[in-house]
Design an enzyme around this catalytic site. Structure first.
Site, PDB file in Angstrom:
ATOM      1  CD  GLN A 118      -3.071  -0.540  -0.054  1.00 39.79           C
ATOM      2  OE1 GLN A 118      -3.245   0.635  -0.338  1.00 39.79           O
ATOM      3  NE2 GLN A 118      -3.706  -1.515  -0.676  1.00 39.79           N
ATOM      4  CB  SER A 119       4.008   2.004  -1.765  1.00 41.79           C
ATOM      5  OG  SER A 119       4.855   3.103  -1.975  1.00 41.79           O
TER       6      SER A 119
END
Length: 336
Positions: A75-76
């Site tokens: 979930q960058s």
């Protein structure tokens, strides 16, 4: 500090707002709390990486790159904003996503930031946790070169001296806003991860001779390691800026008491802090970075770390897109 010396590709909406949080300040009964809204930078829902990418993308274009290569966690926020920057500049984007979090439900690898990565045509592959992800990105870049592409590798979080220039610029912007408002800032607090945001702030404030303490709340690394990472990058950033004078390790303050069970793992303090800010001020944080940083600020206020007359700025680094991968933490009401 003359930042016009460095190439810059304009991506964001600056200056971002600096807002006083009256209801939150009253509820905590502590100092006067302000928020620097770097969730409002405007690139694919905003966030702190936009500032870094203005300098990194300009450097890539000067080198003739046709592809951006980077890496981050599943979930960058950084990968999402890098994909958006590549789209704006007409470049391809390839990313490696490290599976640091594997226990947050079936949608974790398809919702939130990952969905936006796909919408912006970012080519991504997953990697198991524990690899040297920057080395993995370099290997990917070499493969692209063998195909005739011209990749430019951006380290995780955009955290190198070129990227950290973005937060030296933020320091300049924030001090300018405060001066124009007649606002004395006594402290800055934020979440710290790949080190570029805090390092840029520390180097920028040092260059401006603006002795405002900065406290970073680590989201992953132990305290001493985080301090070393930030200090090392701050020194290299100050050198790039041609700043004179010592920048001692003691100028970097970081804590690790909000990490909890690990990177991306929820804590009760984070959930409480995020709900508090949402319900008192209508501002959304993210569960991985800004939520834990804000939980750190709340803990400092409750512990009496500030005088009631202090003015404290929380730097909101963005990331609320990730809420859609952590929705189960906040869904307490059921439809009738």
């Amino acid at each position: 500090m003359h930042l016009a010396r460095f190439p810059r590709y304009r991506l964001g909406h600056f200056p971002t707002p600096l807002e006083r949080l009256d209801r939150l300040s009253a509820a905590l009964g502590g100092p006067e709390i302000w928020i620097k809204r770097d969730d409002c930078t405007g690139l694919a829902s905003g966030g702190n990486k936009t500032r870094k990418l203005e300098f990194l993308l300009a450097d890539a274009l000067e080198q003739g790159a046709d592809t951006l290569v980077t890496q981050g966690a599943t979930q960058s926020n950084h990968v999402r904003q890098t994909a958006a920057a590549a789209a704006r500049a007409g470049l391809a984007c390839h990313a490696l996503l490290e599976r640091r979090v594997t226990n947050q439900g079936a949608d974790y690898e398809s919702a939130g930031n990952v969905l936006l990565d796909e919408m912006m045509d970012c080519h991504f592959d997953f990697r198991p946790e524990g690899l040297d992800m920057n080395a993995e990105a370099e290997t990917l870049a070499e493969s692209l070169r063998s195909e005739g592409r011209k990749p430019y590798v951006i380290p995780g979080g955009g955290s190198n001296p070129v990227g950290a220039l973005g937060y030296a610029a933020c320091a300049q912007e924030l001090v300018g806003q405060a001066d124009a408002m007649g606002l004395r800032i006594d402290h800055i607090v934020h979440a710290t991860g790949s080190a570029g945001t805090q390092a840029g702030l520390v180097a920028g404030l040092h260059a401006l001779n603006a002795p405002i303490p900065v406290t970073g709340y680590s989201v992953r690394a132990p305290r001493e390691k985080q301090i070393d990472n930030v200090h090392g990058l701050a020194l290299r950033t100050a050198e790039l800026l041609s700043v004179r004078g010592d920048l001692p390790r003691e100028s970097v303050v970081a804590h690790d008491d909000q990490v909890g069970a690990g990177y991306g793992q929820p804590t009760e303090a984070m959930v409480e802090a995020m709900i508090m800010l949402a319900r008192l001020e209508g501002i959304l944080l993210d569960p991985v970075y800004s939520g834990k940083g804000f939980a750190g600020l709340v803990a400092m206020v409750r512990a009496g770390a500030f005088a009631k007359t202090d003015r404290v700025v929380f730097l909101h680094t963005g990331g609320s897109v990730a809420l859609f991968a952590y929705g189960h933490l906040f869904q307490t009401q059921k439809a009738a």
